[in-house]
Scaffold this motif. Structure first.
Motif, mmCIF file in Angstrom:
data_model
loop_
_atom_site.group_PDB
_atom_site.id
_atom_site.type_symbol
_atom_site.label_atom_id
_atom_site.label_comp_id
_atom_site.label_asym_id
_atom_site.label_seq_id
_atom_site.Cartn_x
_atom_site.Cartn_y
_atom_site.Cartn_z
ATOM 1 N N GLU A 1 0.892 -1.228 0.049
ATOM 2 C CA GLU A 1 -0.117 -0.043 -0.023
ATOM 3 C C GLU A 1 0.641 1.041 0.071
ATOM 4 O OE1 GLU A 1 -3.199 0.034 -0.698
ATOM 5 O OE2 GLU A 1 -3.905 -1.749 0.066
ATOM 6 N N ILE A 2 2.088 1.302 0.574
ATOM 7 C CA ILE A 2 2.810 2.545 0.881
ATOM 8 C C ILE A 2 3.451 2.676 -0.517
ATOM 9 C CG2 ILE A 2 5.238 3.142 1.585
ATOM 10 C CD1 ILE A 2 2.976 3.633 3.840
ATOM 11 N N GLU B 1 -1.746 4.636 -5.311
ATOM 12 C CA GLU B 1 -3.188 4.943 -5.029
ATOM 13 C C GLU B 1 -3.376 4.267 -3.665
ATOM 14 O OE1 GLU B 1 -3.560 1.649 -8.206
ATOM 15 O OE2 GLU B 1 -2.361 3.241 -7.523
ATOM 16 N N HIS C 1 8.640 9.480 -7.148
ATOM 17 C CA HIS C 1 8.817 8.698 -5.773
ATOM 18 C C HIS C 1 9.375 7.290 -6.107
ATOM 19 C CE1 HIS C 1 7.270 11.998 -3.486
ATOM 20 N NE2 HIS C 1 6.164 11.932 -4.424
ATOM 21 N N ASP D 1 -3.462 2.966 0.267
ATOM 22 C CA ASP D 1 -3.960 3.277 1.519
ATOM 23 C C ASP D 1 -2.640 4.012 2.272
ATOM 24 O OD1 ASP D 1 -6.344 2.561 1.026
ATOM 25 O OD2 ASP D 1 -6.134 0.473 2.038
ATOM 26 N N ARG D 2 -3.197 4.784 3.296
ATOM 27 C CA ARG D 2 -2.172 5.436 4.168
ATOM 28 C C ARG D 2 -2.635 5.366 5.666
ATOM 29 N NH1 ARG D 2 0.050 4.636 0.268
ATOM 30 N NH2 ARG D 2 1.303 6.273 -1.180
ATOM 31 N N GLU D 3 -3.666 4.845 5.880
ATOM 32 C CA GLU D 3 -3.925 4.433 7.476
ATOM 33 C C GLU D 3 -4.080 2.987 7.587
ATOM 34 O OE1 GLU D 3 -7.468 6.689 8.231
ATOM 35 O OE2 GLU D 3 -6.653 8.840 8.083
ATOM 36 N N TYR E 1 10.857 3.825 -4.808
ATOM 37 C CA TYR E 1 10.872 3.099 -3.435
ATOM 38 C C TYR E 1 11.751 1.656 -3.980
ATOM 39 C CZ TYR E 1 7.304 5.736 -1.127
ATOM 40 O OH TYR E 1 6.701 6.699 -0.567
#
Length: 341
Positions: free
Chosen positions: A154-155, A159, A228, A161-163, A230
């Motif tokens: 997700e990170i 698109e 970005h 999630d961030r929670e 990773y």
């Protein structure tokens, strides 16, 4: 086609593109003790074991891959047909896409029609509610639910999630769902810290989902089209061998599935010797299907069953319980890791 369906197609395309014949699960650094005087008949060997509380006749199954788009549904149907023919369990990929788009539900629902003679599990992200978990089981008429933990994916996902407040969701599902539940990772491995947390809320089935096979950090990195990058965390996580070395304190009350880069029957046997009750295979079986077709996949599955028995004879083991007691030797690298747990 919506963004979720398109993402499913991308996942399969990239996963196949990144596929390696060589696994990076570190099981090659585990040496098993052969028994040169086994005093055993091959006909005595039993492959029976358990998966999510169910008795199964072979110690491996087709693990969660994908689904939800017309193209990925085609792969899922063929994988399910192979699983049903060979009488091994089948797990769908994440059904979240079908909860967001009712047009995607038919493909998942059809999987139950295909798997009349074997177990069917479905799959949902840990951010989902009890209500969604119940819907997921209803759509597939599944025999159990896999809940995946995929923080790293997700990170990296543009698109994503961030929670990640997931624990309460999992507790609610565990307390109220009337079907077995398995918690799984998707390629970075479940750490001992996480196993402790899961044990505290009553989880009894864990799929280690280790580094070494399909890598969703690498997949999401390839999907990115911005600045970005990773790439530097592509190798984050624990290998399957490392994960398996960390589970011994928990095997009396948690059943573990080994997954992450399984490529052959010896990998399966080694995983069972290190404490797993069963083995999930995703990328390898998908690769066989895409490259050679369903009939070749069926032949491969049946060949795996027979060759696992052959290896068990070489070890002098009649069943999976005896495999759990088999002596093994570790490379200096794995021994150092084990001593630091």
């Amino acid at each position: 086609m919506n963004i979720q369906e398109h993402r499913k197609d991308e996942h399969v395309i990239i996963a196949e593109k990144q596929y390696h014949d060589k696994s990076f699960n570190q099981l090659d650094q585990v040496e098993l003790m052969l028994d040169n005087l086994p005093e055993i008949s091959r006909d005595e060997v039993s492959l029976k074991t358990t998966l999510m509380g169910y008795q199964i006749d072979s110690p491996f199954f087709i693990n969660a891959i994908t689904g939800g788009s017309p193209e990925t549904d085609k792969y899922n149907f063929q994988l399910a047909e192979a699983a049903n023919y060979c009488k091994i369990p089948f797990a769908t990929g994440s059904i979240s896409v079908a909860l967001k788009n009712k047009n995607c539900q038919a493909g998942f629902a059809k999987l139950r029609e295909i798997t009349q003679d074997t177990l069917l599990f479905t799959n949902l992200g840990a951010g989902n509610t009890l209500e969604n978990a119940q819907k997921a089981l209803k759509i597939c008429q599944a025999d159990g639910l896999q809940i995946h933990l995929n923080v790293a994916q997700e990170i990296v996902m543009p698109e994503g999630d961030r929670e990640f407040y997931w624990k309460d969701n999992i507790e609610q599902i565990v307390s109220n769902l009337n079907k077995p539940i398995m918690i799984k990772e998707v390629g970075q491995g479940i750490s001992p810290t996480t196993i402790n947390k899961l044990a505290s809320i009553g989880i009894q089935n864990i799929d280690l989902g280790a580094k070494g096979g399909t890598n969703f950090i690498r997949i999401e990195n390839q999907r990115r089209h911005d600045s970005h990058d990773y790439q530097y965390i592509n190798d984050l996580g624990f290998s399957l061998a490392q994960c398996l070395l960390s589970i011994k304190p928990y095997t009396n009350y948690i059943s573990f599935t080994a997954s992450g880069g399984i490529r052959n029957p010896l990998d399966i046997v080694k995983a069972l010797c290190l404490g797993a009750d069963n083995v999930g295979i995703s990328g390898y079986f998908l690769h066989i299907l895409i490259k050679y077709g369903k009939n070749e996949l069926i032949e491969t599955i049946e060949k795996f069953k027979e060759e696992i028995k052959d290896i068990m004879v070489l070890l002098g083991c009649k069943n999976i319980a005896e495999l759990h007691e088999t002596k093994y030797f570790l490379s200096p690298e794995l021994l150092t890791f084990k001593n630091q747990l």
